[in-house]
Design a protein around this motif. Structure first.
Motif, PDB file in Angstrom:
ATOM      1  N   SER A  40       4.711 -12.782  -6.228  1.00  0.00           N
ATOM      2  CA  SER A  40       3.435 -13.068  -5.566  1.00  0.00           C
ATOM      3  C   SER A  40       3.047 -11.994  -4.553  1.00  0.00           C
ATOM      4  O   SER A  40       1.880 -11.907  -4.150  1.00  0.00           O
ATOM      5  N   LEU A  41       3.998 -11.143  -4.149  1.00  0.00           N
ATOM      6  CA  LEU A  41       3.668 -10.035  -3.243  1.00  0.00           C
ATOM      7  C   LEU A  41       2.641  -9.089  -3.886  1.00  0.00           C
ATOM      8  O   LEU A  41       1.926  -8.381  -3.178  1.00  0.00           O
ATOM      9  N   GLY A  42       2.587  -9.102  -5.173  1.00  0.00           N
ATOM     10  CA  GLY A  42       1.656  -8.223  -5.878  1.00  0.00           C
ATOM     11  C   GLY A  42       0.203  -8.539  -5.616  1.00  0.00           C
ATOM     12  O   GLY A  42      -0.684  -7.718  -5.893  1.00  0.00           O
ATOM     13  N   ASP A  43      -0.091  -9.712  -5.076  1.00  0.00           N
ATOM     14  CA  ASP A  43      -1.480 -10.101  -4.811  1.00  0.00           C
ATOM     15  C   ASP A  43      -2.015  -9.502  -3.511  1.00  0.00           C
ATOM     16  O   ASP A  43      -3.204  -9.613  -3.217  1.00  0.00           O
ATOM     17  N   LEU A  44      -1.139  -8.892  -2.710  1.00  0.00           N
ATOM     18  CA  LEU A  44      -1.587  -8.279  -1.465  1.00  0.00           C
ATOM     19  C   LEU A  44      -2.544  -7.125  -1.750  1.00  0.00           C
ATOM     20  O   LEU A  44      -2.383  -6.393  -2.722  1.00  0.00           O
ATOM     21  N   GLY A  45      -3.547  -6.949  -0.907  1.00  0.00           N
ATOM     22  CA  GLY A  45      -4.492  -5.854  -1.088  1.00  0.00           C
ATOM     23  C   GLY A  45      -3.871  -4.515  -0.721  1.00  0.00           C
ATOM     24  O   GLY A  45      -2.964  -4.442   0.113  1.00  0.00           O
ATOM     25  N   CYS A  46      -4.383  -3.459  -1.354  1.00  0.00           N
ATOM     26  CA  CYS A  46      -3.810  -2.131  -1.093  1.00  0.00           C
ATOM     27  C   CYS A  46      -4.900  -1.063  -1.142  1.00  0.00           C
ATOM     28  O   CYS A  46      -5.558  -0.875  -2.166  1.00  0.00           O
ATOM     29  N   THR A  47      -5.056  -0.357  -0.026  1.00  0.00           N
ATOM     30  CA  THR A  47      -5.939   0.801   0.036  1.00  0.00           C
ATOM     31  C   THR A  47      -5.204   1.892   0.800  1.00  0.00           C
ATOM     32  O   THR A  47      -4.925   1.741   1.987  1.00  0.00           O
ATOM     33  N   ILE A  49       6.305   3.953   3.280  1.00  0.00           N
ATOM     34  CA  ILE A  49       5.021   3.752   3.970  1.00  0.00           C
ATOM     35  C   ILE A  49       4.391   2.427   3.558  1.00  0.00           C
ATOM     36  O   ILE A  49       3.894   1.664   4.401  1.00  0.00           O
ATOM     37  N   ILE A  50       4.418   2.134   2.255  1.00  0.00           N
ATOM     38  CA  ILE A  50       3.826   0.884   1.769  1.00  0.00           C
ATOM     39  C   ILE A  50       4.546  -0.324   2.377  1.00  0.00           C
ATOM     40  O   ILE A  50       3.913  -1.285   2.837  1.00  0.00           O
ATOM     41  N   CYS A  51       5.868  -0.263   2.372  1.00  0.00           N
ATOM     42  CA  CYS A  51       6.632  -1.392   2.909  1.00  0.00           C
ATOM     43  C   CYS A  51       6.380  -1.579   4.410  1.00  0.00           C
ATOM     44  O   CYS A  51       6.333  -2.713   4.905  1.00  0.00           O
ATOM     45  N   SER A  52       6.185  -0.499   5.125  1.00  0.00           N
ATOM     46  CA  SER A  52       5.920  -0.613   6.563  1.00  0.00           C
ATOM     47  C   SER A  52       4.583  -1.293   6.828  1.00  0.00           C
ATOM     48  O   SER A  52       4.404  -1.956   7.863  1.00  0.00           O
ATOM     49  N   LEU A  53       3.637  -1.155   5.915  1.00  0.00           N
ATOM     50  CA  LEU A  53       2.321  -1.782   6.083  1.00  0.00           C
ATOM     51  C   LEU A  53       2.408  -3.297   5.969  1.00  0.00           C
ATOM     52  O   LEU A  53       1.593  -4.020   6.565  1.00  0.00           O
ATOM     53  N   TYR A  54       3.374  -3.799   5.186  1.00  0.00           N
ATOM     54  CA  TYR A  54       3.466  -5.233   4.931  1.00  0.00           C
ATOM     55  C   TYR A  54       4.747  -5.859   5.504  1.00  0.00           C
ATOM     56  O   TYR A  54       5.061  -7.009   5.183  1.00  0.00           O
ATOM     57  N   SER A  58      -9.101  -0.342  -2.930  1.00  0.00           N
ATOM     58  CA  SER A  58      -9.512  -1.733  -3.175  1.00  0.00           C
ATOM     59  C   SER A  58      -8.845  -2.331  -4.408  1.00  0.00           C
ATOM     60  O   SER A  58      -9.503  -2.951  -5.257  1.00  0.00           O
ATOM     61  N   ILE A  59      -7.539  -2.126  -4.538  1.00  0.00           N
ATOM     62  CA  ILE A  59      -6.773  -2.753  -5.606  1.00  0.00           C
ATOM     63  C   ILE A  59      -5.647  -3.563  -4.958  1.00  0.00           C
ATOM     64  O   ILE A  59      -5.426  -3.493  -3.749  1.00  0.00           O
ATOM     65  N   ASN A  60      -4.926  -4.339  -5.772  1.00  0.00           N
ATOM     66  CA  ASN A  60      -3.823  -5.094  -5.194  1.00  0.00           C
ATOM     67  C   ASN A  60      -2.527  -4.289  -5.302  1.00  0.00           C
ATOM     68  O   ASN A  60      -2.468  -3.251  -5.980  1.00  0.00           O
ATOM     69  N   LEU A  61      -1.495  -4.786  -4.633  1.00  0.00           N
ATOM     70  CA  LEU A  61      -0.223  -4.065  -4.565  1.00  0.00           C
ATOM     71  C   LEU A  61       0.409  -3.937  -5.945  1.00  0.00           C
ATOM     72  O   LEU A  61       1.009  -2.902  -6.259  1.00  0.00           O
ATOM     73  N   ARG A  62       0.248  -4.940  -6.763  1.00  0.00           N
ATOM     74  CA  ARG A  62       0.807  -4.881  -8.124  1.00  0.00           C
ATOM     75  C   ARG A  62       0.223  -3.708  -8.905  1.00  0.00           C
ATOM     76  O   ARG A  62       0.943  -2.960  -9.569  1.00  0.00           O
ATOM     77  N   GLN A  63      -1.094  -3.552  -8.846  1.00  0.00           N
ATOM     78  CA  GLN A  63      -1.756  -2.454  -9.553  1.00  0.00           C
ATOM     79  C   GLN A  63      -1.329  -1.093  -8.987  1.00  0.00           C
ATOM     80  O   GLN A  63      -1.130  -0.139  -9.737  1.00  0.00           O
ATOM     81  N   ALA A  64      -1.187  -1.016  -7.668  1.00  0.00           N
ATOM     82  CA  ALA A  64      -0.773   0.242  -7.041  1.00  0.00           C
ATOM     83  C   ALA A  64       0.626   0.646  -7.491  1.00  0.00           C
ATOM     84  O   ALA A  64       0.887   1.817  -7.812  1.00  0.00           O
TER      85      ALA A  64
END
Length: 318
Positions: free
Chosen positions: A274-281, A296-301, A250-256
């Motif tokens: 602004s891509l950093g605002d996407l959610g990431c779990t 893997i992360i890039c494939s999700l978005y 439950s963090i955003n992509l920037r934090q991850a």
């Protein structure tokens, strides 16, 4: 100086720097007679001496260093007066430190220990996780301070998974006055009192190890430091890295990505930011390479990434 009233008047003139040279000599002879008899000075007398000392220092402040040195060396009165001022200054500084609100508020410390055949996992208030091995003992605050986090491994072995906080470092105090300083990483410490050595090995991130006088080194993934308690020396070497879970909840992509930067000592750029605002779990493992995780992360978005030849710098883009 037999007359009490006259003596008080003379002392006042002396303390106000209005005494004549003869009167100054008279007062200082009186003082030296007290010194010779090892009498205890009253607070009023000490105050007079202190004020006079300040005046003397002001009068001689513009003189050459050798003159001032000779003055303090040859005049026992000024030497003792200077000592009084020094003690007063130290006392004032100590009072200021002791009266600071943060110094007064001592945190409530909790202790956790394990038996010979026992393991225990502790979750701290910041989300950090510590697993104690058998025969180990740990002390930690019920609540961390706002500017830093600190615990004490008193004995034994523990595996640390520290929650990443850029502005609040995490310190582990160790036997032998050693410490480790991290932001967010995972590592193991072995610090048994019966052993002549202390060992710290890093699974992810960075760990600085040292004492009050020096830093022995900053360890990265796959490195360990062995400290010899008797010799006071430290050796850094390579070590196998245990698999550690890297969880983004439950963090955003920037934090991850910031966590990945710290764990793997890499740089990751987002374009646009602004891509950093996407959610990431998501959950990964430390044995995975950063390229694999980013794929893997890039494939999700539906994103892409590129890296420099050394795979130390990455750029994620649409």
């Amino acid at each position: 100086m037999e007359d009490k009233k006259l003596a008080e008047q003379l002392l006042k003139k002396y303390s106000d720097a209005k005494a004549t040279p003869k009167e100054i000599e008279q007062v200082e002879n009186w003082y030296n007679s007290y010194e010779g008899k090892n009498r205890v000075l009253s607070q009023h007398q000490k105050a007079i001496i202190e004020r006079r000392m300040r005046i003397n220092l002001q009068q001689h402040i513009q003189q050459k260093p050798e003159i001032k040195t000779a003055l303090l060396r040859n005049n026992s009165f000024l030497q003792i007066a200077a000592s009084i001022i020094l003690v007063c200054s130290i006392g004032l500084a100590w009072w200021k430190i002791g009266s600071h609100p943060q110094q007064k508020l001592q945190p409530t410390l909790l202790t956790s220990s394990t038996q010979v055949n026992e393991k225990k996992t502790i979750i701290l208030t910041d989300g950090s996780e510590i697993t104690l091995s058998p025969s180990s003992r740990l002390s930690y605050p019920a609540k961390f301070a706002t500017s830093f986090r600190e615990i004490v491994l008193e004995e034994g072995e523990a595996f640390f998974k520290i929650a990443h906080e850029e502005k609040r470092p995490f310190n582990v105090q160790l036997p032998g006055k050693l410490y480790t300083k991290v932001l967010g990483t995972s590592f193991t410490i072995r610090a048994f009192k019966a052993s002549n050595s202390l060992n710290i090995s890093v699974s992810t991130g960075k760990v600085a190890v040292g004492n009050k006088s020096q830093v022995f080194g900053t360890l990265t993934k796959g490195q360990q430091i062995t400290y010899d308690k008797n010799k006071g020396t430290a050796i850094i070497s390579q070590t196998p890295v245990p698999d550690t879970r890297i969880a983004f909840e439950s963090i955003n992509l920037r934090q991850a990505l910031q966590k990945l930067e710290y764990i793997y000592s890499i740089k990751i750029e987002l374009a646009p930011a602004s891509l950093g605002d996407l959610g990431c779990t998501a959950t990964f493992h430390s044995k995975q390479k950063p390229e694999e995780i980013l794929t893997i992360i890039c494939s999700l978005y539906n994103l892409k990434y590129e890296s420099n030849p050394a795979h130390q710098s990455f750029k994620i883009y649409k």
